[in-house]
Design an enzyme around this catalytic site. Structure first.
Site, PDB file in Angstrom:
ATOM      1  CG  ASP A  21      -2.086   0.924   1.103  1.00  0.00           C
ATOM      2  OD1 ASP A  21      -2.415   1.308  -0.038  1.00  0.00           O
ATOM      3  OD2 ASP A  21      -2.674   1.284   2.146  1.00  0.00           O
ATOM      4  CG  ASN A  69      -8.103  -2.216  -4.967  1.00  0.00           C
ATOM      5  OD1 ASN A  69      -7.169  -2.993  -4.770  1.00  0.00           O
ATOM      6  ND2 ASN A  69      -8.322  -1.200  -4.143  1.00  0.00           N
TER       7      ASN A  69
HETATM    8  C1  IPE Z   1      -5.442  -2.837  -0.186  1.00  0.00           C
HETATM    9  O1  IPE Z   1      -5.113  -1.518  -0.391  1.00  0.00           O
HETATM   10  C2  IPE Z   1      -5.473  -3.572  -1.486  1.00  0.00           C
HETATM   11  C3  IPE Z   1      -4.194  -3.691  -2.165  1.00  0.00           C
HETATM   12  C4  IPE Z   1      -3.008  -3.345  -1.711  1.00  0.00           C
HETATM   13  C5  IPE Z   1      -4.265  -4.316  -3.460  1.00  0.00           C
HETATM   14  P1  IPE Z   1      -6.217  -0.386  -0.459  1.00  0.00           P
HETATM   15  O2  IPE Z   1      -5.500   0.923  -0.539  1.00  0.00           O
HETATM   16  O3  IPE Z   1      -7.206  -0.666  -1.532  1.00  0.00           O
HETATM   17  O4  IPE Z   1      -6.928  -0.554   0.952  1.00  0.00           O
HETATM   18  P2  IPE Z   1      -7.969   0.344   1.730  1.00  0.00           P
HETATM   19  O5  IPE Z   1      -9.205   0.428   0.892  1.00  0.00           O
HETATM   20  O6  IPE Z   1      -7.349   1.688   1.938  1.00  0.00           O
HETATM   21  O7  IPE Z   1      -8.190  -0.364   3.020  1.00  0.00           O
HETATM   22  C1  IPE Z   2      -1.749   0.179  -3.311  1.00  0.00           C
HETATM   23  O1  IPE Z   2      -1.501   1.534  -3.342  1.00  0.00           O
HETATM   24  C2  IPE Z   2      -1.939  -0.395  -4.703  1.00  0.00           C
HETATM   25  C3  IPE Z   2      -3.298  -0.844  -4.988  1.00  0.00           C
HETATM   26  C4  IPE Z   2      -4.284  -0.851  -4.155  1.00  0.00           C
HETATM   27  C5  IPE Z   2      -3.523  -1.318  -6.328  1.00  0.00           C
HETATM   28  P1  IPE Z   2      -2.684   2.573  -3.324  1.00  0.00           P
HETATM   29  O2  IPE Z   2      -3.067   2.908  -4.727  1.00  0.00           O
HETATM   30  O3  IPE Z   2      -3.801   2.130  -2.469  1.00  0.00           O
HETATM   31  O4  IPE Z   2      -1.971   3.810  -2.659  1.00  0.00           O
HETATM   32  P2  IPE Z   2      -2.572   4.853  -1.622  1.00  0.00           P
HETATM   33  O5  IPE Z   2      -3.107   4.071  -0.459  1.00  0.00           O
HETATM   34  O6  IPE Z   2      -3.649   5.616  -2.321  1.00  0.00           O
HETATM   35  O7  IPE Z   2      -1.410   5.717  -1.250  1.00  0.00           O
HETATM   36 MG    MG Z   3      -4.192   2.339  -0.464  1.00  0.00          MG
END
Ligand code: IPE
Ligand code: IPE
Ligand code: MG
Length: 255
Positions: A21, A69
């Site tokens: 993340d 997602n």
């Molecule tokens: C969790 O990250 C899913 C992945 C890393 C693929 P998110 O950024 O989507 O999680 P939430 O929604 O903030 O909990």
């Molecule tokens: C995790 O990084 C990757 C996926 C969930 C695909 P994020 O895209 O959630 O990054 P933040 O949480 O917005 O920084």
């Molecule tokens: Mg995230």
């Protein structure tokens, strides 16, 4: 001699699961579009395979796209899928050098054709590698996985009596078979980068007794030292699985 603390202590996690993340926040901090964070994050996916394999970890599962997602902007979803589809084939030679076998978790049939094609090719090309399993979790949700398991269980009986008997005997060990991926080991260590302290629907079943490790480091900046810090921290944990500390140390004589 380059032996990590974990190896010395004999407490290396077999299965490390990572919630990668922080890509979006990293991009924002650099004044870049979110997709550039995902691109930079993809480089760390390449690295973690190497680091985990060098450390002697048997399985690493990487949360790349959750069932939740799909709620993201269409443009970001398309960019993510395209990125994966184009980068994955380039990684095949390196994965083979490393002895890495690619597996997937989650309903990949719902991914765009180009992503499915690329995954298929990489899984096939790496299927005989035995050093480390890299489990890419795509369109994966822990709740969905359990629901699918229940559906499989219900569909596997012809008559009500057999089903009732199986229900009677259902437990955590035999239910596992209905989750449909015998290859996946229980998660020993679950790492989340990016500062949030939540599971976000990852590995709800397999991480039942995982050790959790949260770090503020954003995924695109995750380093080998960060990974080693998580392994070292894990090496210092006492995994009791419900028992007492004294039982584990063999200090009690009543079981
Ligand atoms: C969790 O990250 C899913 C992945 C890393 C693929 P998110 O950024 O989507 O999680 P939430 O929604 O903030 O909990
Ligand atoms: C995790 O990084 C990757 C996926 C969930 C695909 P994020 O895209 O959630 O990054 P933040 O949480 O917005 O920084
Ligand atoms: Mg995230």
């Amino acid at each position: 001699m380059g032996i990590s603390v974990c190896e010395q202590a004999g407490v290396l996690p077999q299965h490390v699961a990572i919630i990668m993340d922080g890509n979006g926040r990293w991009a924002k901090s650099q004044g870049l579009p979110r997709v550039e964070g995902h691109r930079k994050g993809a480089g760390r996916v390449r690295d973690i395979i190497e680091w985990a394999s060098d450390a002697g970890v048997k399985q690493v599962s990487l949360y790349a796209f959750s069932t939740e997602n799909w709620k993201r902007p269409k443009l970001e979803i398309t960019a993510l899928m395209t990125l994966m589809a184009t980068l994955l084939p380039l990684e095949i030679p390196r994965m083979c050098e490393r002895g890495a076998r690619l597996l997937t978790l989650g309903d990949v049939s719902k991914l765009p054709w180009i992503a499915r094609k690329s995954l298929q090719k990489a899984c096939k090309a790496t299927e005989n590698n035995t050093k480390i399993d890299v489990i890419l979790c795509l369109n994966y949700g822990g709740q969905q996985e359990i629901i699918e398991g229940i559906k499989r269980f219900c569909a596997s009986f012809q008559d009500a009596d057999a089903k009732n008997e199986a229900l009677e005997q259902l437990n955590a060990e035999n239910f596992r078979a209905f989750l449909g991926r015998d290859d996946v080991l229980p998660v020993d260590l679950l790492i989340r980068t990016g500062g949030e302290q939540r599971i976000s629907n990852f590995h709800l079943w397999d991480a039942a007794y995982a050790e959790l490790f949260f770090t503020d480091r954003l995924w695109p900046e995750y380093s080998q030292a960060d990974f080693q810090a998580a392994l070292d921290d894990y090496a210092g944990r006492e995994r009791r699985f419900g028992k007492t500390s004294e039982q584990l140390k063999g200090e009690t004589h009543d079981g």
